[in-house]
Write a protein that holds these residues in place. Structure first.
Motif, mmCIF file in Angstrom:
data_model
loop_
_atom_site.group_PDB
_atom_site.id
_atom_site.type_symbol
_atom_site.label_atom_id
_atom_site.label_comp_id
_atom_site.label_asym_id
_atom_site.label_seq_id
_atom_site.Cartn_x
_atom_site.Cartn_y
_atom_site.Cartn_z
ATOM 1 N N LEU A 148 37.986 33.923 41.881
ATOM 2 C CA LEU A 148 37.897 35.224 41.210
ATOM 3 C C LEU A 148 36.578 35.344 40.456
ATOM 4 O O LEU A 148 35.981 36.418 40.394
ATOM 5 C CB LEU A 148 39.093 35.408 40.270
ATOM 6 N N ALA A 149 36.111 34.227 39.881
ATOM 7 C CA ALA A 149 34.827 34.238 39.169
ATOM 8 C C ALA A 149 33.684 34.521 40.144
ATOM 9 O O ALA A 149 32.790 35.320 39.848
ATOM 10 C CB ALA A 149 34.613 32.902 38.465
ATOM 11 N N THR A 150 33.743 33.886 41.312
ATOM 12 C CA THR A 150 32.698 34.114 42.322
ATOM 13 C C THR A 150 32.662 35.585 42.720
ATOM 14 O O THR A 150 31.597 36.178 42.873
ATOM 15 C CB THR A 150 32.969 33.246 43.575
ATOM 16 N N MET A 151 33.843 36.175 42.884
ATOM 17 C CA MET A 151 33.926 37.592 43.256
ATOM 18 C C MET A 151 33.208 38.466 42.226
ATOM 19 O O MET A 151 32.675 39.520 42.562
ATOM 20 C CB MET A 151 35.388 38.043 43.319
ATOM 21 N N MET A 162 30.373 43.120 45.722
ATOM 22 C CA MET A 162 30.747 44.467 46.165
ATOM 23 C C MET A 162 31.815 44.352 47.251
ATOM 24 O O MET A 162 31.629 43.612 48.220
ATOM 25 C CB MET A 162 29.529 45.194 46.726
ATOM 26 N N ASN A 163 32.915 45.078 47.076
ATOM 27 C CA ASN A 163 33.960 44.957 48.088
ATOM 28 C C ASN A 163 33.640 45.814 49.312
ATOM 29 O O ASN A 163 32.726 46.647 49.299
ATOM 30 C CB ASN A 163 35.347 45.254 47.501
ATOM 31 N N GLY A 164 34.411 45.597 50.370
ATOM 32 C CA GLY A 164 34.141 46.260 51.635
ATOM 33 C C GLY A 164 34.275 47.774 51.571
ATOM 34 O O GLY A 164 33.570 48.495 52.284
ATOM 35 N N PHE A 211 36.050 39.255 33.311
ATOM 36 C CA PHE A 211 35.833 39.781 34.666
ATOM 37 C C PHE A 211 35.892 41.312 34.687
ATOM 38 O O PHE A 211 35.259 41.942 35.518
ATOM 39 C CB PHE A 211 36.878 39.224 35.645
ATOM 40 N N VAL A 212 36.665 41.891 33.770
ATOM 41 C CA VAL A 212 36.758 43.355 33.728
ATOM 42 C C VAL A 212 35.440 43.955 33.236
ATOM 43 O O VAL A 212 34.958 44.950 33.786
ATOM 44 C CB VAL A 212 37.923 43.807 32.804
ATOM 45 N N VAL A 213 34.829 43.339 32.226
ATOM 46 C CA VAL A 213 33.650 43.977 31.625
ATOM 47 C C VAL A 213 32.333 43.588 32.296
ATOM 48 O O VAL A 213 31.340 44.290 32.146
ATOM 49 C CB VAL A 213 33.534 43.671 30.103
ATOM 50 N N THR A 214 32.331 42.480 33.035
ATOM 51 C CA THR A 214 31.051 42.043 33.603
ATOM 52 C C THR A 214 30.714 42.831 34.867
ATOM 53 O O THR A 214 31.598 43.196 35.635
ATOM 54 C CB THR A 214 31.058 40.530 33.917
ATOM 55 N N SER A 215 29.428 43.106 35.042
ATOM 56 C CA SER A 215 29.040 43.874 36.224
ATOM 57 C C SER A 215 27.935 43.176 37.005
ATOM 58 O O SER A 215 27.381 43.731 37.933
ATOM 59 C CB SER A 215 28.577 45.269 35.812
ATOM 60 N N GLY A 216 27.588 41.976 36.620
ATOM 61 C CA GLY A 216 26.537 41.281 37.352
ATOM 62 C C GLY A 216 26.651 39.795 37.130
ATOM 63 O O GLY A 216 27.721 39.285 36.818
ATOM 64 N N SER A 217 25.566 39.123 37.299
ATOM 65 C CA SER A 217 25.532 37.685 37.147
ATOM 66 C C SER A 217 25.793 37.303 35.686
ATOM 67 O O SER A 217 25.096 37.767 34.802
ATOM 68 C CB SER A 217 24.139 37.255 37.575
ATOM 69 N N GLN A 218 26.818 36.507 35.456
ATOM 70 C CA GLN A 218 27.158 36.131 34.080
ATOM 71 C C GLN A 218 27.580 34.666 34.015
ATOM 72 O O GLN A 218 27.859 34.051 35.044
ATOM 73 C CB GLN A 218 28.302 37.007 33.547
ATOM 74 N N THR A 219 27.620 34.139 32.787
ATOM 75 C CA THR A 219 28.032 32.735 32.613
ATOM 76 C C THR A 219 29.077 32.635 31.509
ATOM 77 O O THR A 219 29.111 33.468 30.595
ATOM 78 C CB THR A 219 26.840 31.840 32.202
ATOM 79 N N GLY A 275 24.568 39.794 26.436
ATOM 80 C CA GLY A 275 24.865 41.177 26.783
ATOM 81 C C GLY A 275 26.322 41.520 26.990
ATOM 82 O O GLY A 275 26.651 42.657 27.325
ATOM 83 N N LEU A 276 27.202 40.570 26.789
ATOM 84 C CA LEU A 276 28.621 40.880 26.987
ATOM 85 C C LEU A 276 29.272 41.352 25.682
ATOM 86 O O LEU A 276 28.938 40.851 24.602
ATOM 87 C CB LEU A 276 29.367 39.645 27.501
ATOM 88 N N PRO A 277 30.202 42.289 25.767
ATOM 89 C CA PRO A 277 30.875 42.777 24.555
ATOM 90 C C PRO A 277 31.968 41.802 24.114
ATOM 91 O O PRO A 277 33.157 42.020 24.359
ATOM 92 C CB PRO A 277 31.466 44.114 25.010
ATOM 93 N N VAL A 278 31.539 40.728 23.442
ATOM 94 C CA VAL A 278 32.475 39.649 23.096
ATOM 95 C C VAL A 278 33.592 40.164 22.171
ATOM 96 O O VAL A 278 34.761 39.782 22.325
ATOM 97 C CB VAL A 278 31.711 38.476 22.429
ATOM 98 N N SER A 279 33.226 41.038 21.238
ATOM 99 C CA SER A 279 34.266 41.517 20.316
ATOM 100 C C SER A 279 35.327 42.324 21.071
ATOM 101 O O SER A 279 36.518 42.273 20.745
ATOM 102 C CB SER A 279 33.656 42.346 19.186
#
Lengths: 119, 224
Positions: B110-113, A57-59, B147-155, B176-180
């Motif tokens: 960027l992945a960590t973010m 989450m950003n600032g 990175f655009v579609v993910t909203s949580g912890s992913q691999t 759970g990711l929309p691979v297509s």
């Protein structure tokens, strides 16, 4: 003055908090949004210093969540670069130019904290 | 074909911009920590002037923190330097896992973010003749859309195997990711790169499958 510092760089916030303590500021530091929200639920801070770019989450998003819990709290944003994009977003969120670029100058931060506290 | 090369070069510039912006943020953070520790040293020196004793162990800890951050910044700058040179690197024959490792290192912040964990599957070396920058760019596009579609912890796991004259690359995503959807974006945006790499991309269940030739025809190698 009670200040909450939020940045995912632990060494940065821990050291900065110590330097603020030496200047009479009651500083608490955390490294993620969950701990930040827990801290504001528990304690009343005057100002939060928020890193703009943090994991999960950003600032700017965090500021909105804190405001719901503590409407009178004020904010300073911290960023690595100070791009035009960041500047506009931070200014819009804070309502002023409460926006600092890393690496920080402690005197500039102290001046900003005092300015906000007395605004 | 030339327009595809031009378009691939444009994508390359965008890739270069995204990576250098991210890397410069990492360097800024290391500098900020060095700055605070140097500032704290100055603060402590002022206290010594006022008669407060200084703990030598404390100084050692601070010196060590500064040393660690200088080392961190040095690692980041070495990566930046390698990346800068890779932009004009000619066709090389290399183990494709080295390209995976480097892409993972470049995109790590960027992945960590985004809460994404990237890994490279272990295995035998798979040699491929390629311009590394172009393949890194294509892999980055896959990550960018993840990175655009993910909203949580992913691999995401990178893997490769030889398949006759080709190399089969897979990017296996967590559940759970929309691979297509990711695949469709990469096929659209990354078409110039697929063309210059003579690669094919196909979404399959939980992975993106990339097929590219192990060797490049000499005439194409000159053209590229």
């Amino acid at each position: 003055m009670r200040v909450l510092l939020v940045d995912d760089e632990k060494e940065l916030v821990a050291t900065l908090a110590e330097r603020l303590e030496m200047r009479g500021i009651d500083a608490t530091w955390v490294t993620d949004y969950r701990a930040a929200l827990a801290a504001v639920e528990k304690e009343a801070f005057d100002i939060a210093l928020l890193d703009v770019r943090m994991p999960e989450m950003n600032g700017l998003e965090l500021k909105r969540l804190i405001e719901v819990r503590r409407p009178t709290m004020k904010f300073i944003f911290l960023t690595g670069h100070g791009s035009e994009e960041d500047f506009k977003a931070c200014s819009a969120e804070s309502g002023r130019d409460y926006y600092l670029i890393k690496p920080l100058q402690i005197e500039v931060l102290m001046a900003k904290l005092n300015e906000i506290a007395h605004a | 074909m030339n327009s595809q090369y031009d378009a691939a070069n444009t994508l390359g510039l965008q890739f270069f911009g995204s990576m250098t912006a991210s890397i410069s943020h990492e360097i800024k953070n290391a500098l900020a920590i060095v700055n605070e520790n140097a500032g704290l040293l100055g603060d402590l020196a002022l206290l010594v002037d006022k008669g407060r004793p200084l703990d030598p162990q404390r100084l050692q800890i601070m010196a060590e923190k500064i040393r660690q951050q200088v080392q961190r910044a040095d690692t980041i700058i070495r990566r930046l330097n390698r990346f800068a040179h890779s932009a004009h690197e000619p066709m090389v024959t290399t183990d494709i896992r080295e390209i995976f490792d480097f892409t993972v290192a470049l995109a790590a912040r960027l992945a960590t973010m985004k809460g994404v964990t990237m890994t490279v599957a272990p295995g035998e070396p798979v040699q491929v003749e390629v311009r590394p920058f172009q393949l890194e760019n294509l892999l980055w596009l896959c990550l960018k859309h993840l990175f655009v579609v993910t909203s949580g912890s992913q691999t995401v796991e990178f893997a490769a195997e030889a398949a006759g004259a080709d190399v089969l690359v897979s990017l296996r995503f967590g559940a759970g990711l929309p691979v297509s959807e990711i695949g469709a974006w990469v096929l659209s945006e990354g078409q110039p790169l697929l063309t210059v790499l003579r690669a094919e991309l196909r979404p399959e269940a939980s992975l993106l499958r990339l097929r590219l030739p192990r060797k490049t025809e000499p005439s194409l190698a000159r053209e590229r």
